[in-house]
Design a protein around this motif. Sequence first.
Motif, PDB file in Angstrom:
ATOM      1  N   THR A   1      -3.843   2.660  -7.039  1.00  0.00           N
ATOM      2  CA  THR A   1      -3.459   1.982  -5.795  1.00  0.00           C
ATOM      3  C   THR A   1      -4.455   0.880  -5.474  1.00  0.00           C
ATOM      4  OG1 THR A   1      -2.378   3.970  -4.958  1.00  0.00           O
ATOM      5  CG2 THR A   1      -2.987   2.306  -3.335  1.00  0.00           C
TER       6      THR A   1
ATOM      7  N   ILE B   1      -4.612   8.321  -8.488  1.00  0.00           N
ATOM      8  CA  ILE B   1      -3.737   7.662  -7.505  1.00  0.00           C
ATOM      9  C   ILE B   1      -4.531   6.652  -6.689  1.00  0.00           C
ATOM     10  CG2 ILE B   1      -2.304   8.016  -5.448  1.00  0.00           C
ATOM     11  CD1 ILE B   1      -1.699  10.863  -6.640  1.00  0.00           C
ATOM     12  N   ALA B   2      -5.717   7.057  -6.230  1.00  0.00           N
ATOM     13  CA  ALA B   2      -6.559   6.138  -5.456  1.00  0.00           C
ATOM     14  C   ALA B   2      -6.937   4.920  -6.294  1.00  0.00           C
ATOM     15  CB  ALA B   2      -7.806   6.856  -4.949  1.00  0.00           C
TER      16      ALA B   2
ATOM     17  N   HIS C   1       2.957   5.818  -7.236  1.00  0.00           N
ATOM     18  CA  HIS C   1       1.926   6.298  -8.148  1.00  0.00           C
ATOM     19  C   HIS C   1       1.627   7.785  -7.945  1.00  0.00           C
ATOM     20  CE1 HIS C   1       0.323   2.092  -9.418  1.00  0.00           C
ATOM     21  NE2 HIS C   1       1.643   2.192  -9.460  1.00  0.00           N
ATOM     22  N   ALA C   2       1.863   8.321  -6.743  1.00  0.00           N
ATOM     23  CA  ALA C   2       1.736   9.766  -6.548  1.00  0.00           C
ATOM     24  C   ALA C   2       2.798  10.494  -7.379  1.00  0.00           C
ATOM     25  CB  ALA C   2       1.861  10.125  -5.072  1.00  0.00           C
TER      26      ALA C   2
ATOM     27  N   THR D   1      -0.164   4.911 -14.955  1.00  0.00           N
ATOM     28  CA  THR D   1      -0.545   5.964 -14.006  1.00  0.00           C
ATOM     29  C   THR D   1      -0.179   7.339 -14.551  1.00  0.00           C
ATOM     30  OG1 THR D   1      -0.266   4.437 -12.149  1.00  0.00           O
ATOM     31  CG2 THR D   1      -0.292   6.778 -11.627  1.00  0.00           C
TER      32      THR D   1
ATOM     33  N   THR E   1       3.029   1.661  -3.208  1.00  0.00           N
ATOM     34  CA  THR E   1       2.215   2.004  -4.372  1.00  0.00           C
ATOM     35  C   THR E   1       1.751   3.450  -4.308  1.00  0.00           C
ATOM     36  OG1 THR E   1       1.494  -0.292  -4.582  1.00  0.00           O
ATOM     37  CG2 THR E   1       0.158   1.362  -5.687  1.00  0.00           C
ATOM     38  N   VAL E   2       1.288   3.892  -3.146  1.00  0.00           N
ATOM     39  CA  VAL E   2       0.858   5.287  -3.020  1.00  0.00           C
ATOM     40  C   VAL E   2       2.016   6.224  -3.362  1.00  0.00           C
ATOM     41  CG1 VAL E   2       0.140   7.069  -1.387  1.00  0.00           C
ATOM     42  CG2 VAL E   2      -1.031   4.872  -1.398  1.00  0.00           C
TER      43      VAL E   2
ATOM     44  N   LEU F   1       0.819  -1.206   0.000  1.00  0.00           N
ATOM     45  CA  LEU F   1       0.000   0.000   0.000  1.00  0.00           C
ATOM     46  C   LEU F   1       0.859   1.265   0.000  1.00  0.00           C
ATOM     47  CD1 LEU F   1      -2.706   1.549   0.310  1.00  0.00           C
ATOM     48  CD2 LEU F   1      -2.443   1.239   2.779  1.00  0.00           C
TER      49      LEU F   1
END
Length: 184
Positions: free
Chosen positions: A140, A136-137, A49-50, A122, A45-46, A42
Amino acid sequence: MEALSLSTLIVALAEIGDKTQLLALLLAARFRKPWPIIFGILLATVANHALAAAIGAWVSSQFSPEVLRWTLGLSFFAIAAWTLVPDSMDEEDAGWYRHGAFVATLVLFFLAEIGDKTQVATVALAAQFSDTLMVIAGTTLGMLLANVPVVLLGHFAADRLPLNIIRAVAACLFVAMGLYVLLD
């Protein structure tokens, strides 16, 4: 909601059979501690991907809509082709195992995602949609949907998935996105 749902679907399908899914399987088999692995996935990835979404938002502000449309459309076609190629794991990643399940997962997932098709997707999705937080959400959530079952179920789930069919469906979605962008 379109950015969230489309990002989730595309990344969840693209992630099946990906190297990070193989990494999740290896970490689950190695540590047998699913929750630190899931939290590592988690957070990695956040963060990854952010960064990718920020790049995508920046790219969309630097080019004319016409150039951006063609670049995005062709990028989705390239990601579609890339999705059809199975990934493999590097043996050099094993050195991170000595740091425990959470740290190993956090570092290895972040590094494995750099330049990966889901990170590139992304960037493209963030360039297409103005709501980068939803992208992003969604990406993720897609990563978690693909990887958490592997962590929790181990070989049972991974051995029974029709990876070639799933890769083909994911590739078709990327082609559809490319066509949507080009024809919009």
